[in-house]
Design an enzyme around this catalytic site. Structure first.
Site, PDB file in Angstrom:
ATOM      1  NE  ARG A   1      -3.277   2.556   2.653  1.00 29.54           N
ATOM      2  CZ  ARG A   1      -3.086   3.397   3.682  1.00 29.54           C
ATOM      3  NH1 ARG A   1      -2.378   3.033   4.732  1.00 29.54           N
ATOM      4  NH2 ARG A   1      -3.611   4.589   3.653  1.00 29.54           N
TER       5      ARG A   1
ATOM      6  CG  HIS B   1      -0.848   8.975   3.448  1.00 31.69           C
ATOM      7  ND1 HIS B   1      -0.965   7.620   3.725  1.00 31.69           N
ATOM      8  CD2 HIS B   1      -0.436   9.545   4.614  1.00 31.69           C
ATOM      9  CE1 HIS B   1      -0.624   7.387   4.986  1.00 31.69           C
ATOM     10  NE2 HIS B   1      -0.288   8.547   5.552  1.00 31.69           N
TER      11      HIS B   1
ATOM     12  CD  GLU C   1      -4.355   7.744   9.905  1.00 34.69           C
ATOM     13  OE1 GLU C   1      -3.846   8.797  10.320  1.00 34.69           O
ATOM     14  OE2 GLU C   1      -3.990   6.627  10.286  1.00 34.69           O
TER      15      GLU C   1
ATOM     16  CG  ASN D   1      -4.722   3.446   8.807  1.00 37.61           C
ATOM     17  OD1 ASN D   1      -4.857   2.454   8.095  1.00 37.61           O
ATOM     18  ND2 ASN D   1      -4.316   4.620   8.339  1.00 37.61           N
TER      19      ASN D   1
ATOM     20  CE1 TYR E   1       0.648   3.038  13.427  1.00 31.98           C
ATOM     21  CE2 TYR E   1      -1.398   4.025  12.678  1.00 31.98           C
ATOM     22  CZ  TYR E   1      -0.130   3.550  12.410  1.00 31.98           C
ATOM     23  OH  TYR E   1       0.361   3.579  11.132  1.00 31.98           O
TER      24      TYR E   1
ATOM     25  CD  GLU F   1      -1.227   4.031   7.997  1.00 29.93           C
ATOM     26  OE1 GLU F   1      -0.909   4.518   9.109  1.00 29.93           O
ATOM     27  OE2 GLU F   1      -1.459   4.725   7.000  1.00 29.93           O
TER      28      GLU F   1
HETATM   29  C1  BGC Z   1      -0.481   7.773   9.279  1.00 22.38           C
HETATM   30  C2  BGC Z   1       0.974   7.560   8.949  1.00 22.38           C
HETATM   31  C3  BGC Z   1       1.809   7.797  10.201  1.00 22.38           C
HETATM   32  C4  BGC Z   1       1.409   6.772  11.231  1.00 22.38           C
HETATM   33  C5  BGC Z   1       2.163   6.864  12.542  1.00 22.38           C
HETATM   34  C6  BGC Z   1      -0.896   7.251  10.627  1.00 22.38           C
HETATM   35  O1  BGC Z   1      -1.592   8.247  11.302  1.00 22.38           O
HETATM   36  O2  BGC Z   1      -1.321   7.331   8.246  1.00 22.38           O
HETATM   37  O3  BGC Z   1       1.315   8.405   7.892  1.00 22.38           O
HETATM   38  O4  BGC Z   1       3.170   7.752   9.952  1.00 22.38           O
HETATM   39  O5  BGC Z   1       0.051   6.895  11.526  1.00 22.38           O
HETATM   40  O6  BGC Z   1       1.924   8.091  13.155  1.00 22.38           O
END
Ligand code: BGC
Length: 458
Positions: free
Chosen positions: A78, A122, A167, A292, A294, A352
């Site tokens: 991607r 992006h 995002e 995405n 995290y 992501e």
């Molecule tokens: C984004 C990336 C970024 C990653 C870590 C996401 O918000 O799509 O571009 O590097 O998180 O912060």
């Protein structure tokens, strides 16, 4: 699905990057400047004065990067297209050399058996369009659809999966509300307007795709589940506001055709009324949603935190990454189940997922000259989160694949090169690439269709 952690045949294993974070050469061969080029060259905006001028030099080294993906056994990649590389002024005149770069990349991926997945936006808006109001100008939906149509015309068939936006929440929160990201505005009135025109642009780009596109199109959002810090009515209300703002602001319009009510409470007089026809435009059928993920957020009421009146609560004894994000794999399972339940079981991809942990600027070298980067925390992060994906699939989520963020250490936006997210280490002095231990572990997971998630990661 229970143990063993095997994933169904056809589940796609990949990695993700974004143009401004890796390509370098932002003005090469006739490309126009983007807002990130401008922002990075504005004193005081970027940590350590870092810029994307060189980044991972992927613009010149993409063949080596494709070879590394192949070596790891990755099946999909991607990447994002830099709008101002192909349309230097954002519309009108085409920069053929810029288009050729993406054509060569796509062909190179296909020759190596790697599926290209392209994101149209992006974050690197052409600076010429920002000069005309950027995401605040309603005309941007047409500009974006024209650009999208050009890319479909050139690449559809070779690219079989497209994402419109990456995002939108980060674009508006970072770019228009809090100002830490390009274009660096701090304006409560602008943020909901930018959000709305991003969503209209998504809708028009999907419509443009349906005119001729033969494959799949979707949108990529970042979801951070919110858990109340206590059962108090204040904390519960704050949690709902935070969830509406970050998680439902984009998916509700796309899937349900309306904004969450709490946004009026968040933005107050800055919340505009939009015509119903706009909501119909935004609610286009899509083929997948990219998630995405995290971290999560434990939320409490905080009157001083404008405009949400909600604040995160740190969890003592939990592990946090270098970006200060709690490691919480269960949140990924919860997120996927929430999307399934709220939005009618759409097809999802994890577009992501990954973590910044400290890695040294140089790889270790043993006496034979072999290079190594030991990153057990990242490997453990991947294991926990892939198990979480597996659990969500076992509970009925329709998940087509997983893309680790990121293939390479890269420019972490305004944090510059200070945060390393790659499974491949980049020595930014020499541009030497070294697959980290997490990359080798990920390769084992891919080769075993997930079975390697069972054991340890060395
Ligand atoms: C984004 C990336 C970024 C990653 C870590 C996401 O918000 O799509 O571009 O590097 O998180 O912060």
């Amino acid at each position: 699905m229970s143990k063993p952690y095997t994933f169904p045949p056809g589940f796609i294993w990949g990695s993700a990057t974004a143009a401004y974070q890796i390509e370098g050469s932002p003005l090469a061969d006739g490309a126009g400047p983007s807002i990130w080029q401008r922002f990075a060259h504005t004193p005081g905006r970027m940590l350590n004065g870092d810029t994307g001028d060189v980044a991972c030099d992927h613009y010149n080294r993409w063949r080596e990067d494709v070879a590394l993906m192949k070596q790891l056994g990755l099946q999909a990649y991607r990447f994002s297209i830099s709008w101002s590389r192909v349309l230097p002024e954002g519309r009108g005149r085409i920069n053929h050399k810029g288009l050729d770069f993406y054509e060569r990349l796509v062909d190179g991926l296909l020759e190596n058996g790697i599926q290209p997945v392209a994101t149209l936006f992006h974050w690197d808006l052409p600076a010429a369009l920002d000069d005309r109001g950027g995401w605040l100008n309603p005309d941007i939906a047409d500009w974006f659809a024209e650009y999208a149509a050009l890319m479909y015309q050139r690449l559809d068939g070779r690219v079989r999966r497209w994402a419109t936006l990456n995002e939108p929440w980060v674009v508006t929160d970072g770019g228009y509300l809090h100002g830490a990201l390009a274009p660096g505005h701090r304006n409560r009135f602008e943020a909901p307007i930018a959000s709305h025109h991003l969503l209209r642009s998504h809708g028009k780009a999907v419509q443009a795709y349906r005119a001729n596109g033969k494959h799949e199109i979707g949108i990529v959002v970042n979801i951070e589940p919110k858990y109340p810090a206590s059962d108090s009515p204040e904390d519960l209300a704050a949690t709902k506001r935070a969830d509406a703002y970050m998680n439902r602001q984009y998916l509700d319009p796309v899937f349900l055709g309306s904004y969450p009510d709490e946004l009026r409470e968040v933005f107050g007089e800055a919340w505009p009324d939009w015509p119903p026809a706009d909501m119909d435009l935004i609610r286009q059928p899509i083929d997948f949603v990219g998630i995405n993920y995290y971290t999560r957020n434990v939320t409490r009421h905080d009157a001083s935190n404008w405009p949400l009146r909600a604040a995160p609560v740190k969890q003592p004894m939990h592990t946090y990454t270098e970006t200060g994000w709690e490691v919480f794999p269960q949140g990924l399972t919860d997120t996927l189940l929430w999307v399934k339940q709220r939005y009618g079981n759409p097809r999802m991809f994890i577009t992501e997922n990954g973590a910044a942990f400290f890695d040294p600027p140089k790889a270790e070298t043993d006496p034979s000259g072999a290079r190594r980067v030991r990153d057990p925390l990242r490997a453990s992060y991947l294991r926990g989160h892939l198990r979480a994906v597996h659990a969500a699939m076992g509970a009925g989520c329709d998940i087509g694949g997983y893309f680790v963020w990121s293939l390479l250490d890269n420019l972490e936006w305004s944090l510059g090169y200070s945060k390393r997210f790659g499974v491949i280490h980049v020595d930014f002095e020499t541009q030497v690439r070294t697959p980290k231990d997490s990359a080798r572990y990920y390769a084992k997971i891919v080769a075993s269709h997930g079975a390697a998630l069972e054991g340890g990661y060395d």
